[in-house]
Design a protein around this motif. Structure first.
Motif, PDB file in Angstrom:
ATOM      1  N   ASN A  77       0.831  -1.197   0.000  1.00 62.64           N
ATOM      2  CA  ASN A  77       0.000   0.000   0.000  1.00 62.64           C
ATOM      3  C   ASN A  77       0.869   1.253   0.000  1.00 62.64           C
ATOM      4  OD1 ASN A  77      -2.788  -0.913   0.116  1.00 62.64           O
ATOM      5  ND2 ASN A  77      -2.198  -1.838   2.065  1.00 62.64           N
ATOM      6  N   LEU A  78       0.352   2.315  -0.630  1.00 58.49           N
ATOM      7  CA  LEU A  78       1.103   3.574  -0.705  1.00 58.49           C
ATOM      8  C   LEU A  78       1.321   4.178   0.681  1.00 58.49           C
ATOM      9  CD1 LEU A  78      -0.481   5.218  -3.868  1.00 58.49           C
ATOM     10  CD2 LEU A  78       1.743   4.132  -3.653  1.00 58.49           C
ATOM     11  N   GLY A  79       0.392   3.956   1.596  1.00 59.67           N
ATOM     12  CA  GLY A  79       0.545   4.455   2.969  1.00 59.67           C
ATOM     13  C   GLY A  79       1.778   3.877   3.651  1.00 59.67           C
ATOM     14  N   PHE A 122      -0.557   9.591   0.423  1.00 64.09           N
ATOM     15  CA  PHE A 122       0.732   9.530  -0.260  1.00 64.09           C
ATOM     16  C   PHE A 122       1.083  10.908  -0.792  1.00 64.09           C
ATOM     17  CE2 PHE A 122       3.511   8.508  -3.906  1.00 64.09           C
ATOM     18  CZ  PHE A 122       4.457   7.745  -3.238  1.00 64.09           C
ATOM     19  N   SER A 123       2.301  11.380  -0.496  1.00 65.35           N
ATOM     20  CA  SER A 123       2.690  12.718  -0.952  1.00 65.35           C
ATOM     21  C   SER A 123       4.110  12.775  -1.501  1.00 65.35           C
ATOM     22  CB  SER A 123       2.553  13.715   0.207  1.00 65.35           C
ATOM     23  OG  SER A 123       3.372  13.300   1.285  1.00 65.35           O
ATOM     24  N   ARG A 138      -2.027   4.399  -8.997  1.00 67.07           N
ATOM     25  CA  ARG A 138      -1.393   5.118 -10.109  1.00 67.07           C
ATOM     26  C   ARG A 138      -1.777   6.599 -10.069  1.00 67.07           C
ATOM     27  NH1 ARG A 138       0.391   3.378 -15.432  1.00 67.07           N
ATOM     28  NH2 ARG A 138      -0.188   1.256 -14.891  1.00 67.07           N
ATOM     29  N   GLN A 139      -3.058   6.862  -9.805  1.00 68.20           N
ATOM     30  CA  GLN A 139      -3.564   8.236  -9.744  1.00 68.20           C
ATOM     31  C   GLN A 139      -2.894   9.013  -8.610  1.00 68.20           C
ATOM     32  OE1 GLN A 139      -7.801   8.347  -9.082  1.00 68.20           O
ATOM     33  NE2 GLN A 139      -8.106   9.508 -10.975  1.00 68.20           N
ATOM     34  N   ALA A 140      -2.775   8.377  -7.439  1.00 66.50           N
ATOM     35  CA  ALA A 140      -2.181   9.036  -6.271  1.00 66.50           C
ATOM     36  C   ALA A 140      -0.708   9.346  -6.498  1.00 66.50           C
ATOM     37  CB  ALA A 140      -2.346   8.152  -5.040  1.00 66.50           C
ATOM     38  N   VAL A 141       0.027   8.426  -7.125  1.00 70.14           N
ATOM     39  CA  VAL A 141       1.458   8.637  -7.384  1.00 70.14           C
ATOM     40  C   VAL A 141       1.646   9.773  -8.383  1.00 70.14           C
ATOM     41  CG1 VAL A 141       3.524   7.597  -8.398  1.00 70.14           C
ATOM     42  CG2 VAL A 141       2.155   6.290  -6.790  1.00 70.14           C
TER      43      VAL A 141
END
Length: 173
Positions: A77-79, A122-123, A138-141
């Motif tokens: 997970n991105l978190g 995610f930042s 993908r959208q968050a990255v």
């Protein structure tokens, strides 16, 4: 306490039972196997046998199936990645791939690569090189200014089959 006072806890070293070593041992003669019959003989393995009655594993209904072609991804997970970046355990320069995530201790298993999932905030601006990514991940990255490169990964089963075939060709030819 002195060195000569050191010893194991009571019952820590229990000797194995030696069956069939005489009547005085308590497990002599038949060696705890009873008299006669199939199970008194050596080489008997009847796990699940219920005396001719339909065994439990055959009586119970079956559901679903096991897909032998399913890919084994390490899901990350991105978190989790953001936490590693904040803690300084994951380098932000260069691309982040399966090896980097495995070294950081996030990607466990995953014979067929890593798949990014979008759970958590995610930042960090990172470049990923992974076997798969969900649309949300993908959208968050990309929203954070990073990039996701999805690579084609040969499944572990196919690698093993290819290796087996190459060995056969070498031995035959």
């Amino acid at each position: 306490m002195k060195l000569n006072d050191l010893r194991d806890n009571q019952g820590a070293r229990k000797g194995r039972v030696r069956v069939g070593r005489g009547i005085g041992s308590g497990l002599g003669k038949t060696g705890g196997r009873g008299q006669k019959g199939q199970t008194s003989r050596s080489g008997v393995s009847i796990f699940g046998f219920e005396g001719g009655q339909m065994p439990l594993h055959m009586r119970l209904p079956k559901r679903g199936f096991n897909n032998i072609f399913a890919k084994d991804y390490a899901e990350v997970n991105l978190g989790q990645i953001q936490k590693l970046v904040d803690a300084g355990k994951l380098a932000t320069d260069g691309t982040i791939d399966h090896a980097a995530l495995k070294a950081a201790g996030v990607a466990r298993g995953g014979k067929d690569g890593v798949r990014l999932l979008g759970k958590g905030s995610f930042s960090a601006k990172l470049a990923f090189r992974v076997a798969g990514a969900s649309a949300g991940a993908r959208q968050a990255v990309e929203a954070a200014g990073g990039s996701v490169e999805v690579i084609e990964v040969t499944p572990a089963a196919e690698k093993a089959a290819a290796k087996k075939n190459s060995v056969k060709k070498r031995t035959n030819g």
